[in-house]
Design an enzyme around this catalytic site. Structure first.
Site, PDB file in Angstrom:
ATOM      1  N   CYS A   1      68.537   8.354 -65.064  1.00  0.00           N
ATOM      2  CA  CYS A   1      67.304   7.550 -64.966  1.00  0.00           C
ATOM      3  C   CYS A   1      67.471   6.045 -65.146  1.00  0.00           C
ATOM      4  O   CYS A   1      66.970   5.276 -64.326  1.00  0.00           O
ATOM      5  CB  CYS A   1      66.285   8.069 -65.970  1.00  0.00           C
ATOM      6  SG  CYS A   1      65.723   9.725 -65.572  1.00  0.00           S
TER       7      CYS A   1
ATOM      8  N   GLY B   1      64.488  21.179 -62.286  1.00  0.00           N
ATOM      9  CA  GLY B   1      65.607  20.451 -62.881  1.00  0.00           C
ATOM     10  C   GLY B   1      65.395  20.168 -64.355  1.00  0.00           C
ATOM     11  O   GLY B   1      64.719  20.921 -65.066  1.00  0.00           O
TER      12      GLY B   1
ATOM     13  N   SER C   1      57.717  13.021 -60.762  1.00  0.00           N
ATOM     14  CA  SER C   1      58.962  12.299 -60.521  1.00  0.00           C
ATOM     15  C   SER C   1      58.723  10.808 -60.764  1.00  0.00           C
ATOM     16  O   SER C   1      57.595  10.327 -60.639  1.00  0.00           O
ATOM     17  CB  SER C   1      59.404  12.473 -59.065  1.00  0.00           C
ATOM     18  OG  SER C   1      59.643  13.815 -58.767  1.00  0.00           O
TER      19      SER C   1
END
Ligand SMILES: NC(=O)c1ccc[n+]([C@@H]2O[C@H](COP(=O)([O-])OP(=O)(O)OC[C@H]3O[C@@H](n4cnc5c(N)ncnc54)[C@H](O)[C@@H]3O)[C@@H](O)[C@H]2O)c1
Length: 467
Positions: free
Chosen positions: A282, A21, A138
Protein backbone atom coordinates in the site's frame (compact mmCIF):
# COMPACT_ATOMS: atom_id res chain seq x y z
CA UNK A 1 -39.29 10.61 -10.71
CA UNK A 2 -37.10 7.81 -9.33
CA UNK A 3 -38.00 6.48 -5.89
CA UNK A 4 -34.59 6.20 -4.32
CA UNK A 5 -34.04 2.95 -2.51
CA UNK A 6 -37.67 1.75 -2.58
CA UNK A 7 -36.65 -1.68 -3.84
CA UNK A 8 -34.33 -2.17 -0.89
CA UNK A 9 -35.18 -3.99 2.30
CA UNK A 10 -34.84 -1.74 5.39
CA UNK A 11 -31.83 -3.79 6.42
CA UNK A 12 -29.11 -5.45 4.37
CA UNK A 13 -29.35 -9.24 4.50
CA UNK A 14 -26.75 -10.34 1.99
CA UNK A 15 -23.38 -8.72 1.24
CA UNK A 16 -20.98 -9.90 -1.43
CA UNK A 17 -17.31 -8.97 -1.30
CA UNK A 18 -15.42 -9.25 -4.59
CA UNK A 19 -11.74 -9.90 -3.87
CA UNK A 20 -10.62 -12.54 -1.36
CA UNK A 21 -7.26 -10.99 -0.50
CA UNK A 22 -5.67 -9.40 2.56
CA UNK A 23 -8.61 -6.98 2.80
CA UNK A 24 -11.57 -8.96 1.45
CA UNK A 25 -10.96 -12.09 3.55
CA UNK A 26 -10.30 -10.59 7.00
CA UNK A 27 -12.89 -7.78 6.68
CA UNK A 28 -15.62 -10.20 5.61
CA UNK A 29 -14.72 -12.59 8.45
CA UNK A 30 -14.94 -9.81 11.05
CA UNK A 31 -18.16 -8.41 9.58
CA UNK A 32 -19.71 -11.90 9.51
CA UNK A 33 -18.83 -12.44 13.17
CA UNK A 34 -20.28 -9.04 14.15
CA UNK A 35 -23.40 -9.22 11.98
CA UNK A 36 -24.90 -12.71 12.44
CA UNK A 37 -28.06 -11.75 10.51
CA UNK A 38 -26.16 -10.90 7.34
CA UNK A 39 -24.86 -13.52 4.92
CA UNK A 40 -21.41 -12.71 3.52
CA UNK A 41 -20.18 -14.22 0.29
CA UNK A 42 -16.55 -13.57 -0.64
CA UNK A 43 -16.06 -14.09 -4.37
CA UNK A 44 -12.81 -14.22 -6.30
CA UNK A 45 -11.75 -15.41 -9.75
CA UNK A 46 -8.60 -16.98 -8.26
CA UNK A 47 -9.71 -20.56 -7.60
CA UNK A 48 -6.54 -21.50 -5.67
CA UNK A 49 -7.15 -18.61 -3.28
CA UNK A 50 -10.78 -19.56 -2.76
CA UNK A 51 -9.80 -23.20 -2.19
CA UNK A 52 -7.32 -22.01 0.45
CA UNK A 53 -10.01 -19.93 2.20
CA UNK A 54 -12.16 -23.06 2.26
CA UNK A 55 -9.31 -25.14 3.74
CA UNK A 56 -7.51 -25.16 7.09
CA UNK A 57 -4.51 -23.45 5.46
CA UNK A 58 -5.78 -19.88 4.90
CA UNK A 59 -4.01 -17.79 2.23
CA UNK A 60 -3.52 -14.87 4.65
CA UNK A 61 -1.81 -14.97 8.04
CA UNK A 62 -3.24 -12.63 10.67
CA UNK A 63 -3.44 -13.21 14.40
CA UNK A 64 -6.98 -14.44 15.26
CA UNK A 65 -8.06 -14.91 11.66
CA UNK A 66 -8.01 -18.73 11.65
CA UNK A 67 -10.38 -18.91 14.61
CA UNK A 68 -12.75 -16.33 13.16
CA UNK A 69 -12.97 -18.08 9.80
CA UNK A 70 -13.41 -21.47 11.46
CA UNK A 71 -16.27 -20.03 13.53
CA UNK A 72 -18.17 -18.27 10.72
CA UNK A 73 -17.45 -20.36 7.61
CA UNK A 74 -20.56 -22.16 6.35
CA UNK A 75 -22.58 -20.29 9.02
CA UNK A 76 -22.85 -16.83 7.44
CA UNK A 77 -19.50 -16.65 5.64
CA UNK A 78 -18.93 -18.33 2.28
CA UNK A 79 -16.06 -18.30 -0.19
CA UNK A 80 -16.76 -18.93 -3.86
CA UNK A 81 -15.47 -18.52 -7.39
CA UNK A 82 -19.05 -18.05 -8.62
CA UNK A 83 -18.81 -14.26 -8.77
CA UNK A 84 -21.99 -13.84 -10.85
CA UNK A 85 -24.27 -15.69 -8.41
CA UNK A 86 -22.74 -13.81 -5.50
CA UNK A 87 -23.48 -10.49 -7.25
CA UNK A 88 -27.07 -11.50 -8.07
CA UNK A 89 -27.90 -12.59 -4.54
CA UNK A 90 -26.45 -9.61 -2.66
CA UNK A 91 -28.07 -6.23 -2.03
CA UNK A 92 -24.69 -4.68 -1.31
CA UNK A 93 -21.43 -5.42 -3.14
CA UNK A 94 -18.04 -4.53 -1.70
CA UNK A 95 -15.23 -4.16 -4.21
CA UNK A 96 -11.94 -5.19 -2.55
CA UNK A 97 -9.80 -6.08 -5.54
CA UNK A 98 -6.15 -5.13 -5.90
CA UNK A 99 -5.29 -1.73 -7.42
CA UNK A 100 -1.55 -1.96 -8.14
CA UNK A 101 0.62 0.74 -9.69
CA UNK A 102 0.49 0.92 -13.49
CA UNK A 103 3.53 -0.63 -15.10
CA UNK A 104 3.13 0.82 -18.58
CA UNK A 105 1.55 3.63 -20.54
CA UNK A 106 0.56 7.04 -19.22
CA UNK A 107 1.31 7.31 -15.49
CA UNK A 108 3.50 4.20 -15.48
CA UNK A 109 5.16 3.75 -12.06
CA UNK A 110 2.77 6.19 -10.38
CA UNK A 111 -0.90 5.99 -11.37
CA UNK A 112 -3.16 3.28 -9.93
CA UNK A 113 -4.05 0.53 -12.36
CA UNK A 114 -7.84 0.39 -12.11
CA UNK A 115 -8.35 -2.51 -14.51
CA UNK A 116 -9.54 -4.90 -11.78
CA UNK A 117 -12.01 -2.36 -10.43
CA UNK A 118 -13.28 -1.67 -13.94
CA UNK A 119 -13.73 -5.41 -14.66
CA UNK A 120 -15.65 -5.91 -11.43
CA UNK A 121 -17.91 -2.96 -12.09
CA UNK A 122 -18.66 -4.11 -15.65
CA UNK A 123 -19.51 -7.53 -14.29
CA UNK A 124 -21.78 -6.12 -11.60
CA UNK A 125 -23.56 -3.94 -14.19
CA UNK A 126 -24.14 -6.74 -16.68
CA UNK A 127 -25.10 -9.43 -14.16
CA UNK A 128 -27.27 -7.53 -11.65
CA UNK A 129 -31.00 -8.03 -12.06
CA UNK A 130 -32.03 -5.92 -9.06
CA UNK A 131 -30.85 -2.62 -7.54
CA UNK A 132 -27.49 -2.76 -5.74
CA UNK A 133 -25.37 -0.62 -3.48
CA UNK A 134 -21.82 -0.78 -4.84
CA UNK A 135 -19.10 0.03 -2.30
CA UNK A 136 -15.50 0.91 -3.18
CA UNK A 137 -13.31 -0.77 -0.54
CA UNK A 138 -10.19 -0.85 -2.69
CA UNK A 139 -7.91 2.15 -2.44
CA UNK A 140 -8.58 4.29 -5.50
CA UNK A 141 -7.66 7.80 -6.62
CA UNK A 142 -10.02 10.65 -5.93
CA UNK A 143 -12.67 10.72 -8.66
CA UNK A 144 -12.87 6.96 -9.31
CA UNK A 145 -16.47 6.92 -8.09
CA UNK A 146 -17.40 8.85 -11.21
CA UNK A 147 -15.89 6.13 -13.42
CA UNK A 148 -17.69 3.46 -11.40
CA UNK A 149 -21.06 5.22 -11.63
CA UNK A 150 -20.52 5.85 -15.37
CA UNK A 151 -19.87 2.18 -16.14
CA UNK A 152 -22.80 1.04 -14.02
CA UNK A 153 -25.16 3.46 -15.82
CA UNK A 154 -23.86 2.44 -19.23
CA UNK A 155 -24.25 -1.33 -18.81
CA UNK A 156 -27.17 -1.61 -16.38
CA UNK A 157 -30.15 -3.77 -17.30
CA UNK A 158 -33.32 -1.67 -17.83
CA UNK A 159 -34.82 -0.50 -14.56
CA UNK A 160 -31.85 -1.56 -12.40
CA UNK A 161 -30.35 1.22 -10.29
CA UNK A 162 -26.96 1.40 -8.60
CA UNK A 163 -25.80 3.54 -5.70
CA UNK A 164 -22.08 4.07 -5.29
CA UNK A 165 -20.37 4.49 -1.91
CA UNK A 166 -16.74 4.86 -0.92
CA UNK A 167 -15.79 2.98 2.25
CA UNK A 168 -11.99 2.80 2.26
CA UNK A 169 -10.29 0.24 4.48
CA UNK A 170 -7.76 1.52 7.02
CA UNK A 171 -6.71 -1.73 8.68
CA UNK A 172 -3.04 -2.44 9.04
CA UNK A 173 -1.58 -5.83 8.20
CA UNK A 174 -0.19 -7.55 11.27
CA UNK A 175 -3.00 -6.17 13.45
CA UNK A 176 -5.84 -6.47 10.95
CA UNK A 177 -8.35 -8.25 13.18
CA UNK A 178 -7.87 -5.88 16.12
CA UNK A 179 -8.10 -2.88 13.76
CA UNK A 180 -11.27 -4.19 12.16
CA UNK A 181 -12.91 -4.94 15.51
CA UNK A 182 -11.95 -1.56 17.00
CA UNK A 183 -11.43 0.85 14.11
CA UNK A 184 -10.25 4.42 14.85
CA UNK A 185 -12.88 5.46 12.33
CA UNK A 186 -15.05 4.16 9.52
CA UNK A 187 -15.54 6.51 6.57
CA UNK A 188 -18.54 6.28 4.29
CA UNK A 189 -18.61 8.66 1.32
CA UNK A 190 -21.51 9.25 -1.06
CA UNK A 191 -22.73 11.72 -3.64
CA UNK A 192 -26.18 13.13 -4.33
CA UNK A 193 -28.83 10.48 -4.79
CA UNK A 194 -26.68 7.74 -3.23
CA UNK A 195 -26.58 9.49 0.14
CA UNK A 196 -29.51 7.45 1.47
CA UNK A 197 -27.37 4.32 0.98
CA UNK A 198 -24.83 5.68 3.49
CA UNK A 199 -27.44 4.94 6.16
CA UNK A 200 -27.72 1.33 5.01
CA UNK A 201 -23.97 0.74 5.34
CA UNK A 202 -23.79 2.78 8.54
CA UNK A 203 -26.38 0.44 10.09
CA UNK A 204 -24.13 -2.52 9.27
CA UNK A 205 -21.15 -0.92 11.05
CA UNK A 206 -23.23 0.28 13.98
CA UNK A 207 -23.59 -3.35 15.02
CA UNK A 208 -20.09 -3.10 16.54
CA UNK A 209 -18.55 0.33 15.87
CA UNK A 210 -19.47 3.28 18.16
CA UNK A 211 -21.59 5.82 16.24
CA UNK A 212 -19.16 8.68 16.76
CA UNK A 213 -16.46 6.73 14.96
CA UNK A 214 -18.49 6.48 11.76
CA UNK A 215 -17.83 9.51 9.58
CA UNK A 216 -20.01 10.29 6.59
CA UNK A 217 -18.79 12.63 3.87
CA UNK A 218 -18.84 13.20 0.13
CA UNK A 219 -17.40 10.55 -2.18
CA UNK A 220 -14.29 12.45 -3.27
CA UNK A 221 -13.31 13.30 0.32
CA UNK A 222 -13.71 9.65 1.34
CA UNK A 223 -11.52 8.47 -1.53
CA UNK A 224 -8.89 11.12 -0.83
CA UNK A 225 -8.89 10.46 2.94
CA UNK A 226 -7.45 7.00 2.35
CA UNK A 227 -4.65 8.18 0.03
CA UNK A 228 -3.85 11.07 2.36
CA UNK A 229 -3.77 8.83 5.46
CA UNK A 230 -1.33 6.40 3.88
CA UNK A 231 0.79 9.23 2.50
CA UNK A 232 1.06 10.81 5.96
CA UNK A 233 1.93 7.50 7.63
CA UNK A 234 4.62 6.87 5.02
CA UNK A 235 5.84 10.44 5.46
CA UNK A 236 6.31 9.90 9.20
CA UNK A 237 8.42 6.82 8.54
CA UNK A 238 10.51 8.67 5.98
CA UNK A 239 10.88 11.60 8.38
CA UNK A 240 12.23 9.49 11.24
CA UNK A 241 14.42 7.55 8.80
CA UNK A 242 15.89 10.83 7.56
CA UNK A 243 16.62 11.69 11.20
CA UNK A 244 18.23 8.23 11.66
CA UNK A 245 20.79 9.10 8.98
CA UNK A 246 21.56 12.36 10.81
CA UNK A 247 21.90 10.43 14.09
CA UNK A 248 24.44 8.03 12.61
CA UNK A 249 26.48 10.88 11.15
CA UNK A 250 26.28 12.97 14.34
CA UNK A 251 26.65 10.16 16.90
CA UNK A 252 23.13 10.52 18.34
CA UNK A 253 20.52 7.83 19.07
CA UNK A 254 17.37 7.84 16.96
CA UNK A 255 15.47 5.95 19.68
CA UNK A 256 16.20 8.75 22.16
CA UNK A 257 15.36 11.41 19.59
CA UNK A 258 12.06 9.64 18.77
CA UNK A 259 11.19 9.54 22.49
CA UNK A 260 12.13 13.19 22.86
CA UNK A 261 10.11 14.24 19.85
CA UNK A 262 7.20 11.84 20.31
CA UNK A 263 6.48 12.84 23.90
CA UNK A 264 5.12 16.10 22.50
CA UNK A 265 1.39 15.35 22.40
CA UNK A 266 1.01 17.29 19.16
CA UNK A 267 3.38 14.82 17.52
CA UNK A 268 2.91 11.52 19.39
CA UNK A 269 5.25 8.51 19.57
CA UNK A 270 3.43 6.12 17.18
CA UNK A 271 5.07 5.47 13.83
CA UNK A 272 8.33 7.07 14.92
CA UNK A 273 10.39 3.88 14.86
CA UNK A 274 13.30 4.10 12.47
CA UNK A 275 13.81 1.03 10.30
CA UNK A 276 15.22 -0.20 7.04
CA UNK A 277 12.21 1.41 5.32
CA UNK A 278 8.53 0.86 4.58
CA UNK A 279 7.14 -1.76 2.24
CA UNK A 280 3.93 -3.66 1.66
CA UNK A 281 1.34 -3.40 -1.01
CA UNK A 282 0.00 0.00 0.00
CA UNK A 283 2.37 2.75 1.11
CA UNK A 284 4.50 2.99 -2.01
CA UNK A 285 1.60 2.60 -4.41
CA UNK A 286 -0.65 5.04 -2.56
CA UNK A 287 2.00 7.76 -2.25
CA UNK A 288 2.83 7.26 -5.94
CA UNK A 289 -0.89 7.52 -6.74
CA UNK A 290 -1.08 10.81 -4.82
CA UNK A 291 1.96 12.08 -6.72
CA UNK A 292 0.22 11.21 -9.99
CA UNK A 293 -3.07 12.74 -8.87
CA UNK A 294 -1.28 15.97 -7.93
CA UNK A 295 0.51 16.06 -11.29
CA UNK A 296 -2.78 15.43 -13.08
CA UNK A 297 -4.35 18.33 -11.18
CA UNK A 298 -1.46 20.57 -12.32
CA UNK A 299 0.08 20.82 -8.87
CA UNK A 300 3.75 19.99 -9.60
CA UNK A 301 5.05 21.36 -6.26
CA UNK A 302 2.63 19.12 -4.34
CA UNK A 303 3.65 16.13 -6.47
CA UNK A 304 7.33 16.87 -5.79
CA UNK A 305 6.70 17.15 -2.04
CA UNK A 306 5.14 13.66 -1.83
CA UNK A 307 7.63 12.10 -4.21
CA UNK A 308 10.37 12.92 -1.67
CA UNK A 309 8.70 10.50 0.78
CA UNK A 310 9.39 7.71 -1.71
CA UNK A 311 12.89 8.97 -2.49
CA UNK A 312 13.80 8.95 1.22
CA UNK A 313 12.53 5.38 1.56
CA UNK A 314 14.71 4.18 -1.34
CA UNK A 315 17.65 6.06 0.16
CA UNK A 316 17.17 4.36 3.54
CA UNK A 317 17.02 0.86 2.02
CA UNK A 318 20.15 1.32 -0.06
CA UNK A 319 21.95 3.18 2.75
CA UNK A 320 21.41 0.19 5.06
CA UNK A 321 22.52 -2.35 2.43
CA UNK A 322 25.58 -0.24 1.62
CA UNK A 323 26.51 -0.13 5.31
CA UNK A 324 26.53 -3.94 5.41
CA UNK A 325 28.77 -4.27 2.37
CA UNK A 326 31.14 -1.48 3.46
CA UNK A 327 31.43 -2.63 7.07
CA UNK A 328 32.19 -6.34 6.70
CA UNK A 329 35.94 -6.56 6.48
CA UNK A 330 37.09 -7.48 2.95
CA UNK A 331 33.60 -6.98 1.46
CA UNK A 332 30.89 -9.56 0.78
CA UNK A 333 32.31 -11.59 -2.11
CA UNK A 334 31.65 -15.30 -1.40
CA UNK A 335 30.60 -14.63 2.20
CA UNK A 336 27.51 -16.20 3.75
CA UNK A 337 25.11 -13.54 5.02
CA UNK A 338 22.07 -14.54 7.08
CA UNK A 339 18.95 -12.47 6.45
CA UNK A 340 16.51 -12.76 9.32
CA UNK A 341 13.01 -11.78 8.30
CA UNK A 342 11.61 -11.21 4.85
CA UNK A 343 8.00 -10.04 5.49
CA UNK A 344 7.64 -6.29 5.03
CA UNK A 345 6.75 -6.11 8.72
CA UNK A 346 6.22 -8.48 11.61
CA UNK A 347 2.84 -10.09 12.21
CA UNK A 348 2.17 -10.78 8.55
CA UNK A 349 3.35 -13.29 5.96
CA UNK A 350 3.06 -10.58 3.29
CA UNK A 351 6.26 -9.89 1.37
CA UNK A 352 4.87 -7.61 -1.33
CA UNK A 353 7.24 -4.73 -1.95
CA UNK A 354 9.31 -5.72 1.08
CA UNK A 355 12.51 -3.72 1.71
CA UNK A 356 14.13 -7.10 2.56
CA UNK A 357 14.06 -8.10 -1.12
CA UNK A 358 15.82 -4.87 -2.12
CA UNK A 359 18.48 -5.35 0.55
CA UNK A 360 18.97 -8.98 -0.61
CA UNK A 361 19.40 -7.84 -4.21
CA UNK A 362 22.07 -5.36 -3.16
CA UNK A 363 23.95 -7.96 -1.08
CA UNK A 364 23.78 -10.50 -3.93
CA UNK A 365 25.17 -7.90 -6.34
CA UNK A 366 28.11 -7.56 -3.94
CA UNK A 367 28.79 -11.30 -4.30
CA UNK A 368 27.27 -12.57 -1.04
CA UNK A 369 25.59 -15.97 -0.58
CA UNK A 370 22.33 -15.43 1.24
CA UNK A 371 20.70 -17.67 3.85
CA UNK A 372 17.19 -16.30 4.37
CA UNK A 373 14.74 -17.18 7.13
CA UNK A 374 11.25 -15.84 7.83
CA UNK A 375 8.76 -17.53 10.16
CA UNK A 376 5.68 -16.68 8.07
CA UNK A 377 6.61 -15.93 4.45
CA UNK A 378 6.33 -19.11 2.33
CA UNK A 379 9.65 -20.20 0.76
CA UNK A 380 8.31 -19.80 -2.74
CA UNK A 381 7.26 -16.20 -2.08
CA UNK A 382 10.82 -15.41 -0.94
CA UNK A 383 12.17 -16.80 -4.19
CA UNK A 384 9.43 -15.12 -6.27
CA UNK A 385 10.11 -11.66 -4.81
CA UNK A 386 13.84 -11.97 -5.47
CA UNK A 387 13.22 -13.25 -8.97
CA UNK A 388 11.00 -10.22 -9.65
CA UNK A 389 14.05 -8.07 -8.84
CA UNK A 390 16.28 -10.09 -11.17
CA UNK A 391 18.32 -11.76 -8.38
CA UNK A 392 20.53 -14.80 -9.01
CA UNK A 393 18.67 -17.44 -7.00
CA UNK A 394 21.56 -19.92 -7.19
CA UNK A 395 23.20 -17.86 -4.42
CA UNK A 396 20.12 -17.94 -2.17
CA UNK A 397 19.10 -20.64 0.27
CA UNK A 398 15.89 -20.43 2.27
CA UNK A 399 16.35 -21.85 5.77
CA UNK A 400 14.01 -23.50 8.26
CA UNK A 401 15.25 -21.55 11.28
CA UNK A 402 17.21 -18.44 12.24
CA UNK A 403 19.93 -20.65 13.74
CA UNK A 404 20.32 -22.57 10.50
CA UNK A 405 20.59 -19.32 8.53
CA UNK A 406 23.25 -17.92 10.88
CA UNK A 407 25.32 -21.11 10.97
CA UNK A 408 28.67 -20.29 9.33
CA UNK A 409 27.55 -16.79 8.34
CA UNK A 410 29.87 -13.80 8.49
CA UNK A 411 27.00 -11.46 9.24
CA UNK A 412 23.39 -11.55 10.38
CA UNK A 413 21.13 -8.87 8.93
CA UNK A 414 17.83 -8.32 10.78
CA UNK A 415 15.22 -7.21 8.26
CA UNK A 416 11.86 -7.84 9.95
CA UNK A 417 11.05 -7.18 13.62
CA UNK A 418 9.84 -10.69 14.50
CA UNK A 419 9.80 -11.05 18.31
CA UNK A 420 11.35 -14.52 18.05
CA UNK A 421 14.63 -12.89 16.95
CA UNK A 422 14.79 -11.23 20.37
CA UNK A 423 14.47 -14.62 22.03
CA UNK A 424 17.32 -16.19 20.02
CA UNK A 425 20.26 -17.43 22.07
CA UNK A 426 22.67 -14.93 20.56
CA UNK A 427 25.58 -16.46 22.45
CA UNK A 428 25.11 -19.82 20.73
CA UNK A 429 24.52 -18.03 17.40
CA UNK A 430 27.84 -16.19 17.90
CA UNK A 431 29.60 -19.50 18.43
CA UNK A 432 28.25 -20.87 15.14
CA UNK A 433 29.24 -17.88 12.99
CA UNK A 434 32.43 -17.09 11.04
CA UNK A 435 34.63 -14.48 12.76
CA UNK A 436 34.64 -11.58 13.01
CA UNK A 437 30.87 -11.90 13.45
CA UNK A 438 28.67 -8.95 12.51
CA UNK A 439 25.04 -8.14 13.27
CA UNK A 440 23.24 -5.38 11.35
CA UNK A 441 19.98 -4.53 13.07
CA UNK A 442 17.66 -2.85 10.59
CA UNK A 443 14.72 -2.91 12.99
CA UNK A 444 16.15 -1.52 16.26
CA UNK A 445 15.33 -4.76 18.06
CA UNK A 446 18.49 -5.85 19.79
CA UNK A 447 20.30 -4.44 22.80
CA UNK A 448 23.63 -2.96 21.60
CA UNK A 449 25.52 -3.41 24.89
CA UNK A 450 24.57 -7.09 25.16
CA UNK A 451 25.43 -7.82 21.55
CA UNK A 452 28.83 -6.14 21.84
CA UNK A 453 29.55 -7.93 25.10
CA UNK A 454 28.94 -11.24 23.31
CA UNK A 455 31.65 -10.29 20.82
CA UNK A 456 29.62 -9.05 17.86
CA UNK A 457 30.51 -6.11 15.70
CA UNK A 458 27.12 -4.51 16.05
CA UNK A 459 25.46 -1.89 13.85
CA UNK A 460 21.99 -0.53 14.45
CA UNK A 461 20.15 1.92 12.24
CA UNK A 462 20.20 5.43 13.66
CA UNK A 463 22.86 4.76 16.32
CA UNK A 464 26.58 5.30 16.71
CA UNK A 465 28.67 2.50 15.22
CA UNK A 466 30.42 -0.31 17.03
CA UNK A 467 33.68 1.02 18.50
N1 LIG B 1 -3.39 -5.09 2.25
C1 LIG B 1 -3.68 -4.08 3.06
O1 LIG B 1 -3.16 -3.96 4.16
C2 LIG B 1 -4.69 -3.03 2.64
C3 LIG B 1 -5.20 -2.16 3.62
C4 LIG B 1 -6.14 -1.22 3.23
C5 LIG B 1 -6.54 -1.12 1.90
N2 LIG B 1 -6.00 -1.97 0.97
C6 LIG B 1 -6.47 -1.85 -0.42
O2 LIG B 1 -7.44 -2.88 -0.63
C7 LIG B 1 -7.36 -3.39 -1.97
C8 LIG B 1 -7.12 -4.88 -1.94
O3 LIG B 1 -5.88 -5.14 -1.33
P1 LIG B 1 -5.41 -6.61 -0.95
O4 LIG B 1 -4.15 -6.45 -0.21
O5 LIG B 1 -6.55 -7.34 -0.33
O6 LIG B 1 -5.15 -7.23 -2.41
P2 LIG B 1 -4.90 -8.75 -2.77
O7 LIG B 1 -4.07 -8.76 -3.99
O8 LIG B 1 -4.46 -9.51 -1.57
O9 LIG B 1 -6.36 -9.32 -3.13
C9 LIG B 1 -7.10 -8.88 -4.22
C10 LIG B 1 -7.95 -10.03 -4.73
O10 LIG B 1 -8.82 -9.52 -5.75
C11 LIG B 1 -8.99 -10.54 -6.72
N3 LIG B 1 -9.47 -9.96 -7.97
C12 LIG B 1 -8.85 -9.08 -8.78
N4 LIG B 1 -9.64 -8.77 -9.83
C13 LIG B 1 -10.77 -9.47 -9.69
C14 LIG B 1 -11.99 -9.56 -10.42
N5 LIG B 1 -12.16 -8.83 -11.53
N6 LIG B 1 -12.95 -10.37 -9.99
C15 LIG B 1 -12.80 -11.11 -8.85
N7 LIG B 1 -11.68 -11.06 -8.09
C16 LIG B 1 -10.67 -10.24 -8.49
C17 LIG B 1 -7.60 -11.16 -6.85
O11 LIG B 1 -7.68 -12.47 -7.40
C18 LIG B 1 -7.14 -11.16 -5.38
O12 LIG B 1 -7.41 -12.38 -4.74
C19 LIG B 1 -6.25 -2.58 -2.64
O13 LIG B 1 -6.81 -1.49 -3.32
C20 LIG B 1 -5.41 -2.11 -1.47
O14 LIG B 1 -4.72 -0.92 -1.78
C21 LIG B 1 -5.10 -2.93 1.31
Amino acid sequence: MVNIGVSFPPKVTHICCIGAGYVGGPTSAVMAAQCPDIRFTVADTDSARIAAWNSSNLPVYEKGLDDLVKMQRSVNLFFTTDVDSAIRQAEMILIAVNTPTKTRGVGSGKAADLRNVEMCVRRIATVAETDKVVVERSTVPCGTGQMVAGILDEFAKPGVQFHVLSNPEFMSEGSAIANLLHPDRVIIGAHGTSQWAQGLLRAVYEQWVPRDRILTMDLWSAELSKLAANAMLAQRISSINAISAVCEAAGASVKSVADGVGSDRRIGRDFLDASVGFGGSCFHKDVASLVWLSQSLNLPEVAEYWSQVLAMNSFQISRFARTVSQTVVGGLEDKRIACLGFAYKSGTGDSRNTPAAEVCRYLLDEGAHLAVYDPKVPDQHIRDRMEELGCDLSQVSVCASAEEAADGAQAVVVLTAWKQFLALDWEIVYGSMAKPAYVFDGQLMLEPETMRRLGYHFYQIGHPRSP
